[in-house]
Design an enzyme around this catalytic site. Structure first.
Site, PDB file in Angstrom:
ATOM      1  N   ASN A 210       0.852  -1.194   0.000  1.00 26.31           N
ATOM      2  CA  ASN A 210       0.000   0.000   0.000  1.00 26.31           C
ATOM      3  C   ASN A 210       0.883   1.237   0.000  1.00 26.31           C
ATOM      4  O   ASN A 210       1.971   1.243   0.570  1.00 26.31           O
ATOM      5  CB  ASN A 210      -0.917   0.041   1.227  1.00 26.31           C
ATOM      6  CG  ASN A 210      -1.944   1.164   1.097  1.00 26.31           C
ATOM      7  OD1 ASN A 210      -2.828   1.107   0.250  1.00 26.31           O
ATOM      8  ND2 ASN A 210      -1.795   2.211   1.901  1.00 26.31           N
TER       9      ASN A 210
ATOM     10  N   TYR B 224       0.444  10.173   4.251  1.00 28.71           N
ATOM     11  CA  TYR B 224       0.090  10.451   5.649  1.00 28.71           C
ATOM     12  C   TYR B 224       1.155  11.370   6.236  1.00 28.71           C
ATOM     13  O   TYR B 224       2.340  11.029   6.198  1.00 28.71           O
ATOM     14  CB  TYR B 224       0.050   9.164   6.480  1.00 28.71           C
ATOM     15  CG  TYR B 224      -0.558   7.951   5.795  1.00 28.71           C
ATOM     16  CD1 TYR B 224      -1.898   7.938   5.420  1.00 28.71           C
ATOM     17  CD2 TYR B 224       0.218   6.822   5.542  1.00 28.71           C
ATOM     18  CE1 TYR B 224      -2.450   6.806   4.792  1.00 28.71           C
ATOM     19  CE2 TYR B 224      -0.325   5.692   4.936  1.00 28.71           C
ATOM     20  CZ  TYR B 224      -1.654   5.691   4.559  1.00 28.71           C
ATOM     21  OH  TYR B 224      -2.191   4.588   3.946  1.00 28.71           O
ATOM     22  N   ARG B 225       0.741  12.494   6.772  1.00 30.62           N
ATOM     23  CA  ARG B 225       1.707  13.466   7.303  1.00 30.62           C
ATOM     24  C   ARG B 225       2.555  12.863   8.422  1.00 30.62           C
ATOM     25  O   ARG B 225       2.119  11.954   9.133  1.00 30.62           O
ATOM     26  CB  ARG B 225       0.975  14.697   7.813  1.00 30.62           C
ATOM     27  CG  ARG B 225       0.216  14.427   9.091  1.00 30.62           C
ATOM     28  CD  ARG B 225      -0.298  15.723   9.712  1.00 30.62           C
ATOM     29  NE  ARG B 225      -0.866  15.469  11.007  1.00 30.62           N
ATOM     30  CZ  ARG B 225      -2.165  15.633  11.299  1.00 30.62           C
ATOM     31  NH1 ARG B 225      -3.023  16.055  10.394  1.00 30.62           N
ATOM     32  NH2 ARG B 225      -2.594  15.374  12.516  1.00 30.62           N
TER      33      ARG B 225
ATOM     34  N   TRP C  55      -1.346   7.856   9.995  1.00 29.35           N
ATOM     35  CA  TRP C  55      -2.331   7.166   9.159  1.00 29.35           C
ATOM     36  C   TRP C  55      -3.598   7.055   9.967  1.00 29.35           C
ATOM     37  O   TRP C  55      -3.617   6.539  11.074  1.00 29.35           O
ATOM     38  CB  TRP C  55      -1.839   5.826   8.640  1.00 29.35           C
ATOM     39  CG  TRP C  55      -1.161   4.906   9.595  1.00 29.35           C
ATOM     40  CD1 TRP C  55      -1.565   4.573  10.853  1.00 29.35           C
ATOM     41  CD2 TRP C  55       0.039   4.164   9.339  1.00 29.35           C
ATOM     42  NE1 TRP C  55      -0.695   3.674  11.397  1.00 29.35           N
ATOM     43  CE2 TRP C  55       0.291   3.402  10.494  1.00 29.35           C
ATOM     44  CE3 TRP C  55       0.902   4.062   8.240  1.00 29.35           C
ATOM     45  CZ2 TRP C  55       1.386   2.553  10.589  1.00 29.35           C
ATOM     46  CZ3 TRP C  55       1.981   3.221   8.346  1.00 29.35           C
ATOM     47  CH2 TRP C  55       2.222   2.477   9.505  1.00 29.35           C
TER      48      TRP C  55
ATOM     49  N   GLY D 295      -5.090   2.543   4.612  1.00 28.74           N
ATOM     50  CA  GLY D 295      -4.350   1.323   4.297  1.00 28.74           C
ATOM     51  C   GLY D 295      -3.220   1.010   5.260  1.00 28.74           C
ATOM     52  O   GLY D 295      -3.087  -0.127   5.735  1.00 28.74           O
TER      53      GLY D 295
ATOM     54  N   GLU E  99      -1.036   1.256  -5.542  1.00 28.43           N
ATOM     55  CA  GLU E  99      -0.987   2.634  -6.029  1.00 28.43           C
ATOM     56  C   GLU E  99       0.075   2.813  -7.111  1.00 28.43           C
ATOM     57  O   GLU E  99      -0.107   3.604  -8.031  1.00 28.43           O
ATOM     58  CB  GLU E  99      -0.707   3.602  -4.864  1.00 28.43           C
ATOM     59  CG  GLU E  99      -1.932   3.965  -4.023  1.00 28.43           C
ATOM     60  CD  GLU E  99      -2.310   2.941  -2.974  1.00 28.43           C
ATOM     61  OE1 GLU E  99      -1.621   1.883  -2.861  1.00 28.43           O
ATOM     62  OE2 GLU E  99      -3.306   3.163  -2.262  1.00 28.43           O
TER      63      GLU E  99
ATOM     64  N   ASP F 122      -5.209  21.798   9.671  1.00 26.15           N
ATOM     65  CA  ASP F 122      -5.593  20.781   8.680  1.00 26.15           C
ATOM     66  C   ASP F 122      -6.412  21.344   7.521  1.00 26.15           C
ATOM     67  O   ASP F 122      -6.740  22.526   7.489  1.00 26.15           O
ATOM     68  CB  ASP F 122      -6.343  19.646   9.391  1.00 26.15           C
ATOM     69  CG  ASP F 122      -5.824  18.287   8.954  1.00 26.15           C
ATOM     70  OD1 ASP F 122      -5.680  18.085   7.742  1.00 26.15           O
ATOM     71  OD2 ASP F 122      -5.573  17.437   9.823  1.00 26.15           O
TER      72      ASP F 122
HETATM   73  C1  LIG Z   1      -1.788  16.826   1.375  1.00 28.47           C
HETATM   74  C2  LIG Z   1      -2.485  15.635   1.945  1.00 28.47           C
HETATM   75  C3  LIG Z   1      -2.198  15.191   3.226  1.00 28.47           C
HETATM   76  C4  LIG Z   1      -2.822  14.080   3.765  1.00 28.47           C
HETATM   77  N1  LIG Z   1      -2.526  13.686   5.034  1.00 28.47           N
HETATM   78  C5  LIG Z   1      -3.101  12.584   5.545  1.00 28.47           C
HETATM   79  C6  LIG Z   1      -2.777  12.138   6.851  1.00 28.47           C
HETATM   80  O1  LIG Z   1      -1.996  12.744   7.567  1.00 28.47           O
HETATM   81  N2  LIG Z   1      -3.368  11.003   7.309  1.00 28.47           N
HETATM   82  C7  LIG Z   1      -4.264  10.286   6.550  1.00 28.47           C
HETATM   83  O2  LIG Z   1      -4.746   9.264   7.011  1.00 28.47           O
HETATM   84  N3  LIG Z   1      -4.607  10.711   5.312  1.00 28.47           N
HETATM   85  C8  LIG Z   1      -4.055  11.831   4.801  1.00 28.47           C
HETATM   86  N4  LIG Z   1      -4.383  12.254   3.539  1.00 28.47           N
HETATM   87  C9  LIG Z   1      -5.384  11.494   2.771  1.00 28.47           C
HETATM   88  C10 LIG Z   1      -4.829  10.201   2.244  1.00 28.47           C
HETATM   89  O3  LIG Z   1      -3.637  10.405   1.546  1.00 28.47           O
HETATM   90  C11 LIG Z   1      -5.859   9.504   1.349  1.00 28.47           C
HETATM   91  O4  LIG Z   1      -6.965   9.166   2.134  1.00 28.47           O
HETATM   92  C12 LIG Z   1      -5.325   8.262   0.654  1.00 28.47           C
HETATM   93  O5  LIG Z   1      -6.328   7.745  -0.166  1.00 28.47           O
HETATM   94  C13 LIG Z   1      -4.883   7.216   1.632  1.00 28.47           C
HETATM   95  O6  LIG Z   1      -4.437   6.062   0.939  1.00 28.47           O
HETATM   96  P1  LIG Z   1      -4.837   4.614   1.461  1.00 28.47           P
HETATM   97  O7  LIG Z   1      -6.311   4.465   1.167  1.00 28.47           O
HETATM   98  O8  LIG Z   1      -3.993   3.699   0.652  1.00 28.47           O
HETATM   99  O9  LIG Z   1      -4.567   4.548   2.897  1.00 28.47           O
HETATM  100  C14 LIG Z   1      -3.769  13.380   2.993  1.00 28.47           C
HETATM  101  C15 LIG Z   1      -4.062  13.816   1.705  1.00 28.47           C
HETATM  102  C16 LIG Z   1      -3.446  14.927   1.186  1.00 28.47           C
HETATM  103  C17 LIG Z   1      -3.798  15.375  -0.201  1.00 28.47           C
HETATM  104 MN   LIG Z   2      -4.397   2.150  -0.750  1.00 34.10          MN
END
Ligand SMILES: Cc1cc2nc3c(=O)[nH]c(=O)nc-3n(C[C@H](O)[C@H](O)[C@H](O)COP(=O)(O)O)c2cc1C
Ligand SMILES: [Mn+2]
Length: 488
Positions: free
Chosen positions: A174, A178-179, A192, A197, A240, A289
């Site tokens: 995955n 995630y910041r 996360w 994921g 991805e 945020d």
């Molecule tokens: C700039 C930016 C920052 C983000 N920061 C976070 C974060 O800190 N934690 C989080 O869970 N998702 C964050 N997201 C959203 C995830 O990247 C998004 O939900 C993504 O689909 C997660 O992938 P996954 O489904 O494979 O976990 C952020 C998105 C953006 C555009």
């Molecule tokens: Mn994913």
């Protein structure tokens, strides 16, 4: 040809007049945010800060910081190498329309398409630019120009990482954005959220009895499509990097990490390798945020670095979130357009979907449908609340297909005309975004659907429904011809 890496994209942006170099020293603490926010709100270019510094840390960083790279429709189109984001939607639609071949000639016709698909799978290569420098002991996060974005932030945050994990259950990869809050020179937070994921992989570590530590690799800076892929709400278990390969029409090249059993983009600028530990969960936040509010301090795993690999002269990529619209609005716009054909596969009645910037993605979604049976608007709401990402939508407004949902004035006019609120508003309980600050509990709360479609007798509406006011075509034509003469 797809962009090879971040610097390839930066050159293109510069060539197109979509990037401004900033040679003045600017502080990573708040100052870069203030400049980027102003530029962002004015629809301005990407910014390459050549001399980021930290007065507090007493350093001028040796690497530049690039930000707002996807912060406009034009740059998003440049990143995806399309004339319009709709072109991507069409390509996905074509892919989904692929019927199983019936006869021999059908099979032959399909072959190139299937071969094309296979050729998008990520390719593992021996080495790449992200290995120009390998630091296994003498490394420190203090060398990177990581920003403190907003005044009440709990520290500095890496805001656009590609966080790579492998499922302890299925072995599947995955990638998520995630910041990561910098705790010290070799430790960060790993934010996360519970539904994502990475968090799911971390939970399976315990469930599978695979020890207490899980390997994680973080890539910073790559070609823009790969960077965008980390943000896309793909179904779990859809890689991805594979999807990025499909979008850029060229496989993503990966290299093996040095200290963990994971792969990262070979053309990344910076790679952080390490692990998270079930026994090391810490306070993370607050962080300004994308809701426009601070997300408060909460508990998240700590990420321990074991190695840094990087280019000789890396470019650090960042993004800020905050009161909308910001760069992430355009990432959300990409999500909206790219996923519309996929959503339509599940919900063929859906004509269009729109998430206005001020609705920060999960607060407001407007959907237009072609209604052909009673209760269909509610069926669509329930389907949306079952999709990855869209499941968090706090308010869904469903309108008929004669409403231009990208015109908020028209939506307001027609939707509010069409509702009997007590009858047409539906509440459900379910999972809400972890960033949601108004829900009764973290991660659990209510959502609202508004059925603003025309109601019929089959839905118990026994009164006649009035027509929308429209002038006769002949009269319009006659007045068109008269218009000049009227001296208006
Ligand atoms: C700039 C930016 C920052 C983000 N920061 C976070 C974060 O800190 N934690 C989080 O869970 N998702 C964050 N997201 C959203 C995830 O990247 C998004 O939900 C993504 O689909 C997660 O992938 P996954 O489904 O494979 O976990 C952020 C998105 C953006 C555009
Ligand atoms: Mn994913």
């Amino acid at each position: 040809m797809a962009y090879k890496d971040l610097r390839d994209f930066i050159s293109r942006l510069e060539h197109e007049g979509e990037l401004k170099r900033i040679r003045t020293e600017v502080d990573v603490d708040l100052e870069i945010t203030e400049i980027t926010d102003r530029v962002s709100k004015a629809g301005g270019p990407a910014l390459l800060f050549e001399k980021p510094r930290s007065a507090k840390g007493g350093v001028t960083y040796s690497m530049p910081l690039v930000i707002n790279t996807l912060g406009s429709k034009r740059r998003l189109e440049l990143a995806l190498e399309v004339d319009s984001v709709e072109d991507v939607a069409r390509r996905i639609e074509e892919l989904l329309e692929m019927k199983p071949p019936e006869g021999f000639f059908d099979k032959v016709r399909l072959l190139p398409k299937l071969a094309e698909l296979g050729s998008f799978a990520p390719k593992t290569v021996k080495s790449g630019p992200c290995k120009e420098v390998i630091e296994t002991d003498n490394f420190s996060l203090a060398r990177f120009p990581v920003m403190k974005c907003w005044p009440q932030d709990g520290g500095r945050f890496i805001t656009w990482p590609m966080v790579v994990t492998r499922s302890p259950k299925t072995g599947r990869r995955n990638v998520g954005c995630y910041r990561m809050q910098v705790f010290d020179d070799r430790t960060t937070g790993m934010h996360w959220q519970i539904h994502k994921g990475g968090a799911e992989h971390f939970r399976w570590l315990q469930r599978e009895g695979k020890g207490r530590k899980m390997e994680v690799a973080v890539a910073i800076g790559a070609d823009p499509v790969t960077m965008l892929a980390g943000v896309l709400p793909l179904p779990a278990d859809l890689d991805e990097f594979l999807f990025a390969g499909f979008l850029r029409r060229e496989p993503v090249e990966l290299v093996k990490c040095e200290t963990v059993d994971l792969e990262v983009p070979a053309h990344a600028e910076i790679v952080l390798e390490g692990y998270v530990d079930l026994d090391d969960i810490r306070a993370e936040g607050p962080f300004g945020d994308h809701t426009g509010y601070y997300s408060l301090e909460d508990q998240f795993p700590a990420f321990h670095l074991t190695c840094v690999t990087r280019r000789k002269d890396p470019i650090y990529v960042s993004t800020i979130v905050g009161p909308p619209p910001m760069e992430d609005y355009w990432m959300g716009y990409a999500v909206e357009r790219i996923f519309l054909p996929l959503a339509r596969k599940q919900m063929p009645e859906v004509v269009d979907m729109h998430m206005p910037a001020e609705g920060i993605f999960h607060n407001l979604m407007i959907v237009s449908i072609r209604k052909s049976y009673p209760g269909q608007a509610r069926k669509v709401m329930n389907a949306i609340w079952g999709l990855p990402g869209a499941m968090f939508t706090k308010c869904i407004v469903v309108v008929d297909d004669d409403v231009d949902i990208h015109n908020l004035r028209e939506v307001t006019w027609k939707a509010f005309n069409h509702i009997d609120p007590e009858r047409d508003i539906q509440f459900v309980l379910g999972p809400v975004d972890q960033l949601e600050h108004a829900s009764r509990l973290p991660n659990f709360g209510s959502k609202m659907g508004v059925d603003a479609t025309r109601k019929s007798a089959s839905e118990g509406f026994m009164r006649p429904w009035p027509d929308e006011i429209k002038m006769d075509q002949e009269v319009k034509k006659k007045i068109d011809a008269l218009w000049k003469q009227l001296g208006m």
